[in-house]
Design an enzyme around this catalytic site. Structure first.
Site, PDB file in Angstrom:
ATOM      1  N   SER A 133       0.860  -1.274  -0.023  1.00  0.00           N
ATOM      2  CA  SER A 133       0.078  -0.090  -0.113  1.00  0.00           C
ATOM      3  C   SER A 133       0.885   1.379  -0.164  1.00  0.00           C
ATOM      4  O   SER A 133       1.910   1.311   0.509  1.00  0.00           O
ATOM      5  CB  SER A 133      -0.893  -0.145   1.219  1.00  0.00           C
ATOM      6  OG  SER A 133      -1.487   1.403   1.470  1.00  0.00           O
ATOM      7  N   TYR A 181      -1.819  -1.957  11.020  1.00  0.00           N
ATOM      8  CA  TYR A 181      -2.041  -2.123   9.463  1.00  0.00           C
ATOM      9  C   TYR A 181      -0.842  -1.695   8.696  1.00  0.00           C
ATOM     10  O   TYR A 181      -0.424  -2.512   7.966  1.00  0.00           O
ATOM     11  CB  TYR A 181      -3.323  -1.522   9.213  1.00  0.00           C
ATOM     12  CG  TYR A 181      -3.564  -1.458   7.627  1.00  0.00           C
ATOM     13  CD1 TYR A 181      -3.870  -2.731   7.082  1.00  0.00           C
ATOM     14  CD2 TYR A 181      -3.198  -0.184   7.001  1.00  0.00           C
ATOM     15  CE1 TYR A 181      -3.832  -2.694   5.555  1.00  0.00           C
ATOM     16  CE2 TYR A 181      -3.386  -0.196   5.629  1.00  0.00           C
ATOM     17  CZ  TYR A 181      -3.515  -1.297   4.796  1.00  0.00           C
ATOM     18  OH  TYR A 181      -3.655  -1.173   3.786  1.00  0.00           O
ATOM     19  N   LYS A 223       2.058  -4.063   6.479  1.00  0.00           N
ATOM     20  CA  LYS A 223       2.563  -3.840   5.029  1.00  0.00           C
ATOM     21  C   LYS A 223       3.969  -3.732   4.822  1.00  0.00           C
ATOM     22  O   LYS A 223       4.682  -4.464   3.969  1.00  0.00           O
ATOM     23  CB  LYS A 223       1.744  -2.657   4.215  1.00  0.00           C
ATOM     24  CG  LYS A 223       0.169  -2.988   4.061  1.00  0.00           C
ATOM     25  CD  LYS A 223      -0.082  -4.455   3.192  1.00  0.00           C
ATOM     26  CE  LYS A 223      -1.314  -4.651   3.161  1.00  0.00           C
ATOM     27  NZ  LYS A 223      -1.610  -5.871   2.870  1.00  0.00           N
TER      28      LYS A 223
HETATM   29  C1  UD1 Z   1      -7.181   4.546   3.656  1.00  0.00           C
HETATM   30  C2  UD1 Z   1      -5.925   4.301   4.744  1.00  0.00           C
HETATM   31  C3  UD1 Z   1      -4.983   3.462   3.927  1.00  0.00           C
HETATM   32  C4  UD1 Z   1      -5.400   2.054   3.367  1.00  0.00           C
HETATM   33  C5  UD1 Z   1      -6.813   2.427   2.597  1.00  0.00           C
HETATM   34  C6  UD1 Z   1      -7.467   0.982   2.258  1.00  0.00           C
HETATM   35  C7  UD1 Z   1      -6.012   5.871   6.456  1.00  0.00           C
HETATM   36  C8  UD1 Z   1      -5.132   7.115   7.087  1.00  0.00           C
HETATM   37  N1  UD1 Z   1      -5.301   5.515   5.259  1.00  0.00           N
HETATM   38  O1  UD1 Z   1      -6.661   5.292   2.850  1.00  0.00           O
HETATM   39  O2  UD1 Z   1      -3.728   3.047   4.712  1.00  0.00           O
HETATM   40  O3  UD1 Z   1      -4.402   1.462   2.450  1.00  0.00           O
HETATM   41  O4  UD1 Z   1      -7.788   3.300   3.353  1.00  0.00           O
HETATM   42  O5  UD1 Z   1      -8.332   1.476   1.453  1.00  0.00           O
HETATM   43  O6  UD1 Z   1      -6.896   5.482   7.014  1.00  0.00           O
HETATM   44  N2  UD1 Z   1     -12.598  11.111   3.524  1.00  0.00           N
HETATM   45  C9  UD1 Z   1     -13.824  11.767   3.625  1.00  0.00           C
HETATM   46  N3  UD1 Z   1     -14.717  11.576   4.229  1.00  0.00           N
HETATM   47  C10 UD1 Z   1     -15.089  10.141   4.459  1.00  0.00           C
HETATM   48  C11 UD1 Z   1     -14.068   9.225   4.195  1.00  0.00           C
HETATM   49  C12 UD1 Z   1     -13.048   9.734   3.515  1.00  0.00           C
HETATM   50  O7  UD1 Z   1     -13.549  13.184   3.659  1.00  0.00           O
HETATM   51  O8  UD1 Z   1     -16.021   9.926   5.031  1.00  0.00           O
HETATM   52  C13 UD1 Z   1     -11.671  11.624   2.727  1.00  0.00           C
HETATM   53  C14 UD1 Z   1     -10.142  11.169   3.558  1.00  0.00           C
HETATM   54  O9  UD1 Z   1      -9.947  12.381   4.625  1.00  0.00           O
HETATM   55  C15 UD1 Z   1      -9.316  11.151   2.596  1.00  0.00           C
HETATM   56  C16 UD1 Z   1     -10.044  10.576   1.324  1.00  0.00           C
HETATM   57  O10 UD1 Z   1     -11.385  10.766   1.537  1.00  0.00           O
HETATM   58  O11 UD1 Z   1      -8.551  12.197   2.256  1.00  0.00           O
HETATM   59  C17 UD1 Z   1      -9.714   9.032   0.894  1.00  0.00           C
HETATM   60  O12 UD1 Z   1     -10.012   8.456   2.228  1.00  0.00           O
HETATM   61  P1  UD1 Z   1     -10.129   6.813   2.323  1.00  0.00           P
HETATM   62  O13 UD1 Z   1     -11.155   6.346   1.117  1.00  0.00           O
HETATM   63  O14 UD1 Z   1     -10.559   6.473   3.618  1.00  0.00           O
HETATM   64  O15 UD1 Z   1      -8.573   6.150   1.887  1.00  0.00           O
HETATM   65  P2  UD1 Z   1      -7.173   6.836   2.575  1.00  0.00           P
HETATM   66  O16 UD1 Z   1      -7.437   7.429   3.787  1.00  0.00           O
HETATM   67  O17 UD1 Z   1      -6.569   7.476   1.423  1.00  0.00           O
END
Ligand code: UD1
Length: 349
Positions: A131, A156, A160
């Site tokens: 990842s 987690y 990795k």
């Molecule tokens: C997350 C994990 C990452 C993992 C991946 C698996 C963290 C910090 N990172 O990635 O290690 O490999 O998931 O799929 O948890 N967001 C919102 N509102 C929401 C959900 C997300 O604003 O309800 C934003 C988050 O702040 C981020 C983006 O959307 O900026 C993507 O979030 P997400 O889909 O959870 O992925 P990651 O955080 O990038």
């Protein structure tokens, strides 16, 4: 299609999961013979029906945990495998903080066992799901594979990083394994047939399932985690890749491994699109692509989120001879089509 007896057999651990199931489709279409092992702890047996609908036939499936030595040994004994793609792992960041030992046991115990069995049964090719989380917040963007890893922010993420190191060390010690660790950026979307897709159990932590569930009326509102980052619109930037493109990267990785002459080799490759998108742009693109509006509000930052990360994809283009072919809009449209299908299923049950 190549006859099953002559197709290279590939063990796909976690093959009933989101990325695993799409990779099973890509493997069959490319003339490989996938064999799924999955304990269904974070997926549903109905995924196998989706695979059958797409492929027009069943894919060999074993329900087993990848830490179960006897069960895994029986699979290696019975199936003449030529390679392994190791997807099976726990992946919830928050849960890993609460249950670190479960994460180390499940994610690393299974890898250790696989390496051991691959050695014993002379199965040489391994693709490992890593990842972009291993980069943390990189200093320079886009992030290349040479960028140093940062200390993991969660157990987690640590599984990795340690998983990569276990494979690297085994290869250095000349265990006859040829391995590629693929560092995924943010996989989204679903198969265009809407027969398989992401099945988050409970409240989704990831952005796109939360968007589609909100659009479907299952959630009242999406919270955007922070709009005061140093990015074009203040929201976080990620590299969202269509899961079908990501699946194809695994096929290319296996092809690359089978062409590699060395007895033991290890390399790391970023798998993303090379494009960074803000959260607000993902929402806007979803609305434009589907014609459905998403109710959202801006909330506080989510602890542990990095500000921005997106991939330098030149190594994947060069080494794997692979490029993404799906746009963000397509990925979001496919995710929505899938959401409508499973939403309808829930309503019908
Ligand atoms: C997350 C994990 C990452 C993992 C991946 C698996 C963290 C910090 N990172 O990635 O290690 O490999 O998931 O799929 O948890 N967001 C919102 N509102 C929401 C959900 C997300 O604003 O309800 C934003 C988050 O702040 C981020 C983006 O959307 O900026 C993507 O979030 P997400 O889909 O959870 O992925 P990651 O955080 O990038």
């Amino acid at each position: 299609m190549t006859s099953a007896t002559h197709s290279p057999k590939i063990l796909v651990t976690g093959g009933a999961g989101f990325i695993g199931s799409h990779t099973v489709v890509a493997l069959v279409e490319a003339g490989f013979e996938p064999v799924i092992v999955d304990d269904l702890s974070n997926s549903l047996a109905s995924v196998l029906n989706g695979l059958r609908a797409i492929l027009g036939r069943d894919v060999p499936f074993y329900q087993a945990n990848c830490n179960d030595r006897a069960a895994m040994q029986a699979i290696f004994e019975r199936e003449a495998l030529t390679g392994v793609i190791h997807f099976a792992a726990y992946k919830a960041v928050g849960e890993s903080v609460a249950k670190p030992l479960d994460y180390y046991q499940n994610n690393l115990g299974s890898l250790l066992l696989l390496l051991d069995l691959m050695n014993e049964y002379k199965v040489h090719n391994l693709v490992f799901s890593s990842s972009c989380t291993v980069y943390g917040q990189p200093e320079h963007l886009p992030v290349t594979e040479e960028t140093p890893r940062l200390p993991a922010q969660s157990p987690y993420g640590n599984t990795k990083a340690i998983g990569e190191d276990m494979i690297r060390d085994a290869v250095r010690a000349n265990l006859p394994i040829k391995a590629l660790a693929l560092r995924y950026f943010n996989p989204i979307g679903a198969h265009p047939s809407a027969e398989i897709g992401e099945l988050p159990l409970g409240v989704p932590a990831n952005l796109v399932p939360f968007i589609t569930q909100t659009a479907a009326g299952m959630r009242a509102s999406l919270t955007v985690y922070g709009d005061d980052y140093n990015t074009p619109d203040g929201t976080c930037v990620r590299d969202y890749i269509h899961v079908v493109d990501l699946a194809e990267a695994h096929v290319q990785a296996l092809r690359k491994l089978s062409e590699t002459n060395a007895d033991a080799s290890y390399d790391i490759i970023n798998i993303g699109t090379g494009r960074g998108e803000t959260v607000l742009n993902v929402i806007k693109t979803f609305e434009e692509a589907t014609g459905v509006s998403v109710n959202y509000s801006i909330g506080p930052r989510r602890p542990g989120d990095v500000e921005q990360v997106y991939a330098d994809v030149s190594k994947s283009n060069r080494v794997l001879n692979w490029h993404t072919t799906h746009s963000l809009a397509e990925a979001l449209r496919d995710a929505w089509r899938w959401q409508q299908k499973i939403g309808a299923k829930v309503a019908a049950s």
